[in-house]
Design a protein around this motif. Sequence first.
Motif, short mmCIF file in Angstrom:
data_model
loop_
_atom_site.label_atom_id
_atom_site.label_comp_id
_atom_site.label_asym_id
_atom_site.label_seq_id
_atom_site.Cartn_x
_atom_site.Cartn_y
_atom_site.Cartn_z
N LYS A 22 0.80 -1.23 0.00
CA LYS A 22 0.00 0.00 0.00
C LYS A 22 0.83 1.28 0.00
CE LYS A 22 -4.24 -1.98 1.80
NZ LYS A 22 -5.17 -2.04 2.95
N PRO A 23 1.86 1.40 0.84
CA PRO A 23 2.64 2.63 0.79
C PRO A 23 3.31 2.84 -0.58
CG PRO A 23 3.14 1.41 2.80
CD PRO A 23 2.31 0.52 1.94
N ILE A 24 3.73 1.75 -1.21
CA ILE A 24 4.37 1.86 -2.53
C ILE A 24 3.36 2.31 -3.58
CG2 ILE A 24 5.61 0.58 -4.32
CD1 ILE A 24 6.65 -1.23 -1.99
N ILE A 25 2.16 1.74 -3.52
CA ILE A 25 1.09 2.15 -4.43
C ILE A 25 0.79 3.63 -4.23
CG2 ILE A 25 -1.37 1.91 -4.93
CD1 ILE A 25 -1.02 -1.12 -4.18
N LEU A 26 0.64 4.04 -2.98
CA LEU A 26 0.28 5.43 -2.68
C LEU A 26 1.38 6.40 -3.12
CD1 LEU A 26 -1.40 4.88 0.78
CD2 LEU A 26 -2.53 5.40 -1.39
N CYS A 27 2.63 6.03 -2.90
CA CYS A 27 3.72 6.91 -3.33
C CYS A 27 3.73 7.07 -4.84
CB CYS A 27 5.07 6.37 -2.84
SG CYS A 27 5.37 6.76 -1.10
N ASN A 28 3.38 6.03 -5.57
CA ASN A 28 3.31 6.13 -7.03
C ASN A 28 2.13 6.96 -7.50
OD1 ASN A 28 5.42 4.52 -8.63
ND2 ASN A 28 4.92 3.14 -6.94
N LEU A 29 1.08 7.05 -6.71
CA LEU A 29 -0.10 7.84 -7.09
C LEU A 29 0.00 9.30 -6.67
CD1 LEU A 29 -3.00 5.33 -6.29
CD2 LEU A 29 -2.10 5.98 -8.54
N ARG A 30 1.06 9.67 -5.95
CA ARG A 30 1.19 11.06 -5.48
C ARG A 30 1.26 12.06 -6.62
NH1 ARG A 30 6.38 11.84 -2.49
NH2 ARG A 30 7.00 10.40 -4.09
N HIS A 31 1.78 11.64 -7.77
CA HIS A 31 2.03 12.58 -8.86
C HIS A 31 0.95 12.54 -9.94
CE1 HIS A 31 5.81 13.15 -6.87
NE2 HIS A 31 6.08 11.87 -6.98
N GLY A 32 -0.14 11.82 -9.67
CA GLY A 32 -1.24 11.80 -10.63
C GLY A 32 -1.82 10.41 -10.83
N ALA A 33 -2.91 10.39 -11.59
CA ALA A 33 -3.65 9.16 -11.84
C ALA A 33 -2.83 8.19 -12.68
CB ALA A 33 -4.96 9.48 -12.55
N LEU A 34 -3.00 6.90 -12.38
CA LEU A 34 -2.33 5.85 -13.14
C LEU A 34 -3.29 4.71 -13.40
CD1 LEU A 34 1.08 5.64 -11.21
CD2 LEU A 34 0.74 6.50 -13.53
N ARG A 35 -3.08 4.06 -14.53
CA ARG A 35 -3.83 2.85 -14.85
C ARG A 35 -3.19 1.69 -14.09
NH1 ARG A 35 -4.94 2.84 -21.23
NH2 ARG A 35 -6.33 1.18 -20.53
N PRO A 36 -3.96 0.64 -13.84
CA PRO A 36 -3.39 -0.52 -13.13
C PRO A 36 -2.15 -1.07 -13.83
CG PRO A 36 -5.78 -0.68 -13.18
CD PRO A 36 -5.40 0.50 -14.04
N SER A 37 -2.14 -1.10 -15.15
CA SER A 37 -0.96 -1.61 -15.87
C SER A 37 0.26 -0.73 -15.64
CB SER A 37 -1.26 -1.74 -17.37
OG SER A 37 -1.64 -0.48 -17.90
N ASP A 38 0.05 0.58 -15.53
CA ASP A 38 1.16 1.49 -15.23
C ASP A 38 1.70 1.25 -13.82
OD1 ASP A 38 0.89 2.77 -17.72
OD2 ASP A 38 -0.60 4.18 -16.92
N LEU A 39 0.78 1.06 -12.87
CA LEU A 39 1.20 0.77 -11.49
C LEU A 39 1.98 -0.53 -11.43
CD1 LEU A 39 -1.91 1.81 -9.39
CD2 LEU A 39 0.43 2.61 -9.05
N GLN A 40 1.51 -1.54 -12.14
CA GLN A 40 2.19 -2.83 -12.11
C GLN A 40 3.60 -2.72 -12.70
OE1 GLN A 40 -0.20 -6.07 -13.55
NE2 GLN A 40 0.91 -7.51 -12.27
N ARG A 41 3.75 -1.90 -13.71
CA ARG A 41 5.08 -1.67 -14.31
C ARG A 41 6.00 -0.95 -13.32
NH1 ARG A 41 2.93 -1.23 -19.00
NH2 ARG A 41 2.27 0.92 -18.82
N LYS A 42 5.45 -0.03 -12.56
CA LYS A 42 6.25 0.75 -11.61
C LYS A 42 6.55 -0.02 -10.33
CE LYS A 42 4.73 5.36 -12.99
NZ LYS A 42 5.94 6.14 -12.94
N ILE A 43 5.82 -1.12 -10.09
CA ILE A 43 6.00 -1.90 -8.87
C ILE A 43 6.34 -3.34 -9.23
CG2 ILE A 43 4.98 -2.53 -6.64
CD1 ILE A 43 2.90 -0.29 -7.10
#
Length: 118
Positions: A22-43
Amino acid sequence: MKQKIYNIGVEAAMEVIGGKWKPIILCNLRHGALRPSDLQRKIPGISQKMLTQQLRELELDNIVKRKSYNQVPPKVEYSLSPYGETLEIVLDGLCQWGTMHVTTLQNQGEEVLLLAES
């Protein structure tokens, strides 16, 4: 309904934003909206099932909001809700501390690599 009792405020916070992802997901969302595929790429390392589960829990706690676009193929984006945005100072502090900690470990001779500044 049984009353919840917390011994200290951080317990209440960790119940909502604690855990590995959760903290990793939230840190990635701090700079704007992301699609689930973008989040999965970043994590790297998070499964699609785990990502979906964590996003649903954060949505139920009103920390993130889910926006569905009525189009083909379907498009979904996640972003911090206004309530979730109140966590930004906490998330920024965690990210800064983590960066400092990596530097400390490197200065102690440990082989540690930080791929992205937060």
